[in-house]
Design an enzyme around this catalytic site. Sequence first.
Site, PDB file in Angstrom:
ATOM      1  N   ASP A   8      38.700  43.016  37.984  1.00 40.07           N
ATOM      2  CA  ASP A   8      38.100  41.488  38.367  1.00 40.07           C
ATOM      3  C   ASP A   8      38.848  40.227  37.998  1.00 40.07           C
ATOM      4  OD1 ASP A   8      36.126  43.344  39.097  1.00 40.07           O
ATOM      5  OD2 ASP A   8      34.622  42.356  38.293  1.00 40.07           O
ATOM      6  N   ASP A  46      34.992  42.248  42.137  1.00 40.29           N
ATOM      7  CA  ASP A  46      33.410  41.784  42.412  1.00 40.29           C
ATOM      8  C   ASP A  46      33.536  41.364  43.735  1.00 40.29           C
ATOM      9  OD1 ASP A  46      30.992  42.262  40.933  1.00 40.29           O
ATOM     10  OD2 ASP A  46      31.127  39.926  40.394  1.00 40.29           O
ATOM     11  N   HIS A  48      30.707  40.280  46.593  1.00 41.41           N
ATOM     12  CA  HIS A  48      29.330  40.274  47.043  1.00 41.41           C
ATOM     13  C   HIS A  48      29.064  39.533  48.372  1.00 41.41           C
ATOM     14  CE1 HIS A  48      28.007  41.217  42.859  1.00 41.41           C
ATOM     15  NE2 HIS A  48      28.876  40.262  42.152  1.00 41.41           N
ATOM     16  N   HIS A  81      28.866  33.949  42.992  1.00 42.45           N
ATOM     17  CA  HIS A  81      30.019  34.021  42.413  1.00 42.45           C
ATOM     18  C   HIS A  81      30.825  35.197  43.365  1.00 42.45           C
ATOM     19  CE1 HIS A  81      27.989  37.199  40.291  1.00 42.45           C
ATOM     20  NE2 HIS A  81      29.072  38.010  40.272  1.00 42.45           N
ATOM     21  N   LYS A 106      33.248  46.373  44.522  1.00 46.89           N
ATOM     22  CA  LYS A 106      31.857  46.741  43.835  1.00 46.89           C
ATOM     23  C   LYS A 106      30.819  45.664  43.928  1.00 46.89           C
ATOM     24  CE  LYS A 106      33.282  45.306  39.401  1.00 46.89           C
ATOM     25  NZ  LYS A 106      32.585  44.326  39.125  1.00 46.89           N
ATOM     26  N   CYS A 151      31.713  43.900  33.200  1.00 47.76           N
ATOM     27  CA  CYS A 151      32.354  45.039  33.719  1.00 47.76           C
ATOM     28  C   CYS A 151      33.505  45.924  33.297  1.00 47.76           C
ATOM     29  CB  CYS A 151      33.233  44.238  35.067  1.00 47.76           C
ATOM     30  SG  CYS A 151      31.780  43.767  36.151  1.00 47.76           S
TER      31      CYS A 151
HETATM   32  C1  VGL Z   1      30.727  40.418  36.207  1.00 48.03           C
HETATM   33  C2  VGL Z   1      28.636  39.183  36.055  1.00 48.03           C
HETATM   34  C3  VGL Z   1      28.523  39.373  37.362  1.00 48.03           C
HETATM   35  C4  VGL Z   1      32.045  40.983  35.712  1.00 48.03           C
HETATM   36  C5  VGL Z   1      30.435  40.615  37.527  1.00 48.03           C
HETATM   37  O1  VGL Z   1      33.102  40.880  36.388  1.00 48.03           O
HETATM   38  O2  VGL Z   1      32.029  41.025  34.718  1.00 48.03           O
HETATM   39  N1  VGL Z   1      29.838  39.863  35.486  1.00 48.03           N
HETATM   40  N2  VGL Z   1      29.321  40.020  38.216  1.00 48.03           N
HETATM   41 ZN    ZN Z   2      29.080  40.008  40.374  1.00 50.16          ZN
END
Ligand code: VGL
Ligand code: ZN
Length: 203
Positions: A8, A46, A48, A81, A106, A151
Site C-alpha cells: 500500500d 488498497d 475501494h 481513502h 484489496k 495491512c
Molecule cells: C489500511 C486502514 C484502512 C492499511 C487500509 O493499508 O493499513 N488501513 N485501509
Molecule cells: Zn482501506
Amino acid sequence: MNALILVDLQNDFLPGGALAVPHGDEVIPLADKLQRRFDLVVATKDWHPADHGSFAANHPGKKPGDRIILDGIEQILWPVHCVQNTHGAEFAPLFDTSRIAEIFHKGTERNIDSYSTFFDNAHRRHTGLAHYLEKLGIKEIFLMGLALDYCVKYSALDARQLGLNTYVIVDGCRGIDLAPGDIARAVDEIKHAGAIILKSADL
Ligand code: VGL
Ligand code: ZN
C-alpha cells in the site's frame, strides 16, 4: 525463491493524503533500494469503491474512528481513502514500480474491508496472492509498507497461517497508532505468530 511484498505505498497513506500514516513517505526510498535484492517483487493496493462500507462518510452520523458492525463483523470507520482510479489510490510518485511483477488489489468489495493482502477481514475471499506465490514456489516472503498496525500486521498473520516463512522489514514500515501503543502491540502480535521482525541492515 523469495518475494518482497510492498504494501500500500499509495498517495492517500502518505503525509498530506486522506489517511496519512505519519512519516509514511520515509519508507519509499528503502522500498526502491531493496527491490533488487529479491527474486520477485509484488505490490498491493488498497482499492475501494466510492461507496465502501469502511468509509465513515457512507454512514450518516458516524465519524472516522467509530466502530460499526458491517455485514456481521466489526469495522473501524476511516476517512474516504484509496478510491479506485483516483489520485489518492495511485502509487507514490517516488516509488519505483519498474520491477513489480504483479499488483494485488484489496478492499474492493463494498461490504467488507481487507487489511491483509491475502484475505478479506472475514477470510471469505482471497486476493489471489496466496495462489500466485504457491504457483511460483515461493515459501519465503518479506513484507514492508503501510500501515504496520493494519495491512502489514494482518498480512503477516495470514502469511503465517498459510505456512509461509514470513519476515517483516520493520524500518520499511510506519504505523497509524490510532490508539497509542498499537504499533508496539502489532510488532508483538507479528512475532507471536512466528514471523520474524528484522531491519533492512540485517538483510
Ligand atoms: C489500511 C486502514 C484502512 C492499511 C487500509 O493499508 O493499513 N488501513 N485501509
Ligand atoms: Zn482501506
